[in-house]
Design a protein around this motif. Structure first.
Motif, short mmCIF file in Angstrom:
data_model
loop_
_atom_site.label_atom_id
_atom_site.label_comp_id
_atom_site.label_asym_id
_atom_site.label_seq_id
_atom_site.Cartn_x
_atom_site.Cartn_y
_atom_site.Cartn_z
N ASP A 104 -8.92 -0.14 -0.68
CA ASP A 104 -7.29 -0.38 -0.49
C ASP A 104 -6.62 0.29 -1.70
N ARG B 203 0.81 -1.35 -0.19
CA ARG B 203 -0.06 -0.06 -0.17
C ARG B 203 0.95 1.17 0.07
N THR C 8 -6.34 -1.60 -8.22
CA THR C 8 -6.80 -1.53 -6.92
C THR C 8 -8.21 -1.43 -7.11
N PRO D 38 -3.54 2.63 -3.03
CA PRO D 38 -2.13 2.68 -2.45
C PRO D 38 -1.85 4.22 -2.08
#
Length: 178
Positions: free
Chosen positions: A124, A83, A120, A126
């Motif tokens: 979640d 992440r 993604t 990054p």
């Protein structure tokens, strides 16, 4: 200690071909998760980071070839659960002019962010780290003579990155750049 553990791997340690550790991003995450279980550390307290993700391992190739690999690398890191993503496109490839122009670095970072965003889902997403005034992956082996960026230089760099992210349709991703 009531905090999270930041565990990172660099682009040359862990990559889609195994890197010098012999592990892909998915294999590294599996190893970290296994160790966490052994130590009683909840998965929710682990933050995985990819450091110096970019064309580093493929510098002897053309910029376009190296960036295809770099984008695949970033996709695999994010898909595996990393992440914190340090986008580092400052490496000079075989057909690049020296010094590498800021516009090239910014475009390459945006290309990698776009690749990450495409894999993604949900919450979640990054966070992205930009900036290159750190030692090369693996550490310093000799005096690098790093020049500290001036405040005006920082403002110019941030404006260039922000403009490129926004103009590429990555406004939401820009909000997660640190």
């Amino acid at each position: 200690h009531n905090t999270f553990a930041l565990i990172e791997s660099t682009s040359n340690q862990v990559d889609q071909y195994g890197g010098y550790t012999g592990m892909t991003p998915t294999q590294f995450v599996s190893m970290v998760n296994s160790l966490a279980v052994e130590e009683g550390l909840p998965a929710s307290e682990i933050l995985l980071g990819g450091d110096h993700l970019g064309p580093n391992s493929w510098r002897k190739r053309t910029g376009s070839e190296a960036m295809e690999e770099a984008c695949r690398l970033v996709e695999q890191y994010v898909a595996a659960g990393y992440r914190k993503i340090h986008l580092d496109a400052s490496f000079i490839c075989a057909d690049d002019s020296v010094p590498l122009r800021a516009e090239v670095i910014v475009k390459r970072c945006v290309d990698m962010a776009r690749a990450a965003e495409q894999v993604t889902t949900g919450d979640d997403k990054p966070i992205y780290v930009i900036g290159t005034e750190v030692p090369v992956p693996g550490g310093v082996t000799e005096d690098e003579a790093i020049t500290v960026t001036t405040p005006d230089g920082v403002r110019t760099t941030l404006a260039a990155f922000q403009s490129a992210f926004v103009n590429s349709g990555l406004e939401a991703a820009w909000k997660r750049v640190i």
